[in-house]
Motif scaffolding. Structure first.
Motif, PDB file in Angstrom:
ATOM      1  N   ARG A 177      24.706  15.223 -31.247  1.00 30.92           N
ATOM      2  CA  ARG A 177      23.449  15.574 -31.914  1.00 30.92           C
ATOM      3  C   ARG A 177      22.918  14.419 -32.750  1.00 30.92           C
ATOM      4  NH1 ARG A 177      25.366  21.448 -34.267  1.00 30.92           N
ATOM      5  NH2 ARG A 177      25.744  22.441 -32.234  1.00 30.92           N
ATOM      6  N   GLU A 178      23.847  13.648 -33.326  1.00 35.59           N
ATOM      7  CA  GLU A 178      23.443  12.512 -34.146  1.00 35.59           C
ATOM      8  C   GLU A 178      23.135  11.280 -33.304  1.00 35.59           C
ATOM      9  OE1 GLU A 178      22.999  12.637 -37.389  1.00 35.59           O
ATOM     10  OE2 GLU A 178      23.584  14.750 -37.491  1.00 35.59           O
ATOM     11  N   MET A 193      37.550  20.182 -30.254  1.00 38.79           N
ATOM     12  CA  MET A 193      37.106  18.810 -30.019  1.00 38.79           C
ATOM     13  C   MET A 193      35.996  18.747 -28.977  1.00 38.79           C
ATOM     14  SD  MET A 193      38.777  16.607 -31.898  1.00 38.79           S
ATOM     15  CE  MET A 193      38.652  15.061 -31.017  1.00 38.79           C
ATOM     16  N   LYS A 194      36.179  19.440 -27.864  1.00 37.66           N
ATOM     17  CA  LYS A 194      35.267  19.293 -26.742  1.00 37.66           C
ATOM     18  C   LYS A 194      34.285  20.456 -26.637  1.00 37.66           C
ATOM     19  CE  LYS A 194      35.438  18.038 -21.824  1.00 37.66           C
ATOM     20  NZ  LYS A 194      36.243  18.031 -20.603  1.00 37.66           N
ATOM     21  N   ASN A 232      29.731  23.852 -30.820  1.00 33.94           N
ATOM     22  CA  ASN A 232      30.153  23.574 -32.193  1.00 33.94           C
ATOM     23  C   ASN A 232      31.337  22.625 -32.277  1.00 33.94           C
ATOM     24  OD1 ASN A 232      28.204  25.317 -33.367  1.00 33.94           O
ATOM     25  ND2 ASN A 232      29.491  27.080 -32.846  1.00 33.94           N
ATOM     26  N   GLY A 233      31.783  22.084 -31.168  1.00 34.39           N
ATOM     27  CA  GLY A 233      32.905  21.157 -31.200  1.00 34.39           C
ATOM     28  C   GLY A 233      32.513  19.813 -31.785  1.00 34.39           C
ATOM     29  N   LEU A 234      33.508  18.999 -32.099  1.00 30.50           N
ATOM     30  CA  LEU A 234      33.251  17.670 -32.672  1.00 30.50           C
ATOM     31  C   LEU A 234      32.389  16.837 -31.738  1.00 30.50           C
ATOM     32  CD1 LEU A 234      33.772  15.607 -34.886  1.00 30.50           C
ATOM     33  CD2 LEU A 234      35.885  14.970 -33.704  1.00 30.50           C
ATOM     34  N   ARG A 235      32.642  16.969 -30.444  1.00 34.86           N
ATOM     35  CA  ARG A 235      31.851  16.229 -29.462  1.00 34.86           C
ATOM     36  C   ARG A 235      30.366  16.592 -29.586  1.00 34.86           C
ATOM     37  NH1 ARG A 235      32.201  17.289 -22.943  1.00 34.86           N
ATOM     38  NH2 ARG A 235      30.706  15.731 -22.290  1.00 34.86           N
TER      39      ARG A 235
END
Length: 418
Positions: A14-15, A1-2, A6-9
């Motif tokens: 990036r978006e 996640m964090k 490459n984590g979801l965060r």
């Protein structure tokens, strides 16, 4: 996640550069306390010895019964001599509790039991050392006896009791289902101030506790004389270092940006007829999202907020709202999202900032218990239904078997009445 790369965060950031990551508060506090054991070797060694003690003493029912019996005799002696009071709820049977790795609040209860049962535990360890059958257990008992008679053991035990006691109130508040963001943030700040106060003024009181307990631990051994070398080690290398680690972890994990963001977010709450509304905080909240609010829109937001709060606070339909979700739905239903577009945009941004609570963490834990290897073909809907039943146990306790049977009977006509 964090994960930083490459984590979801990282993928979300990036978006959208204005996306904010708010970790579960209870989990963050857990990581704050765990950081002491990971970064300070002597504290980590102390908790390793506690785990070994629980394994040795709690390895058999016989040893547990010995602790209870020894403690019972001491309580009886205290009652006979008048040192211990009697009454309802007093002098209950207790045992050494095993601490949980995922809930460091349990470590405080373990240390409290250790202090209360200390003399009984020492007697059991001496029995294991002298009368034990397994050589490995006898060696462990010998090592534990040697360690628990040291000044280091008493020092870290009393220090960690202080620190865990200061964070207990915050830990219990963060585990509530109905978590209040404003109260949670204020408790974080209060805990940090109390830790700083302990660092500045708590050395003498800590040493008084350590000294009095150290005499109790082994009165036959002379107390170690404290020279400048020992004072520097325990005060600077241990006491200051451990509390500084706590404060540093608090500041790193409960960041100023996240704290300010959540406090500002709470100003949109419709509870108690928008009692928490604060125009300055909401303008500051808009500045956290420069891609969504231009400079001119931030300037005009102040006037929009004044008109918005006057409009909704006088509308009876907005009096009994309980959450931001209800506020958003009602604004769309009453077309007020068109009359207050900037406020509604701010509200949508706040709704995309979900704050995970301990309840969410428990849901993930429950999923491991429900979705076992034997249920590898379970469907999503059935899994969801099972999780609801498992997680909301308190609600389902009120549902009787008769109500379930009656409900099932009415779903379809059957030849036989259930």
């Amino acid at each position: 996640m964090k994960g930083e790369f490459n984590g979801l965060r990282a993928l979300v950031v990036r978006e959208n550069n204005a996306a904010y990551y708010v970790h579960c508060f209870a989990h963050q506090l857990q990581l704050v306390v765990v950081a002491i054991a990971k970064k300070h070797f002597e504290v980590g060694d102390f908790f390793d010895m506690i785990s070994t003690l629980v394994n040795v003493v709690g390895a058999s029912c016989k040893r547990q019964d010995m602790i209870r019996e020894t403690y019972r005799k001491k309580v009886q002696e205290g009652i006979s001599s008048g040192e211990i009071n009697t009454g309802t709820g007093l002098n209950q049977e207790i045992s050494l509790q095993r601490p949980g790795n995922t809930r460091w609040g349990s470590h405080q209860r373990t240390l409290q039991r250790l202090v209360e049962l200390f003399s009984s535990i020492i007697e059991v360890l001496e029995y294991i050392q002298n009368e034990g059958v397994e050589d490995s257990k006898k060696r462990q008992a010998y090592g534990l006896l040697k360690y628990f008679h040291t000044f280091d053991c008493v020092f870290y035990m009393q220090l960690m009791l202080l620190i865990l006691g200061l964070t207990e109130n915050l830990s219990m508040a963060l585990q509530r289902k109905d978590q209040d963001i404003l109260n949670a943030m204020s408790l974080v700040e209060s805990t940090k101030r109390e830790l700083q106060k302990l660092r500045d003024d708590g050395w003498d009181s800590l040493m008084n506790k350590v000294s009095s307990f150290y005499v109790f631990v082994d009165p036959r051994k002379p107390r170690r004389k404290t020279n400048i070398t020992n004072l520097h080690h325990y005060k600077v290398n241990c006491f200051y270092t451990i509390i500084d680690l706590q404060l540093q972890e608090f500041n790193d994990r409960f960041t100023e940006v996240n704290t300010d963001l959540l406090i500002c977010m709470a100003s949109l709450s419709p509870l108690d007829s928008f009692q928490e509304f604060n125009r300055e905080k909401l303008v500051r909240l808009a500045k956290f999202y420069p891609d969504d609010f231009s400079y001119g829109e931030v300037l005009s937001l102040e006037q929009h907020l004044d008109i918005y709060i006057d409009n909704v606070s006088r509308d009876e339909r907005f009096k009994s709202l309980k959450s931001l979700g209800e506020l958003s739905r009602l604004m769309v239903k009453t077309q007020k999202h068109l009359a207050h577009p900037l406020v509604y945009r701010l509200l949508k941004l706040v709704l995309t900032l979900p704050v995970a609570t301990a309840s969410v963490e428990r849901c993930f834990s429950a999923m491991k218990l429900v979705n076992t290897a034997a249920r590898n073909r379970i469907g999503d809907q059935f899994l969801s239904d099972c999780l609801v039943c498992y997680i909301e146990k308190e609600l389902f306790e009120a549902v009787t078997n008769e109500n379930v049977i009656k409900r099932f009977q009415l779903l379809n006509e059957r030849r036989v009445v259930l």
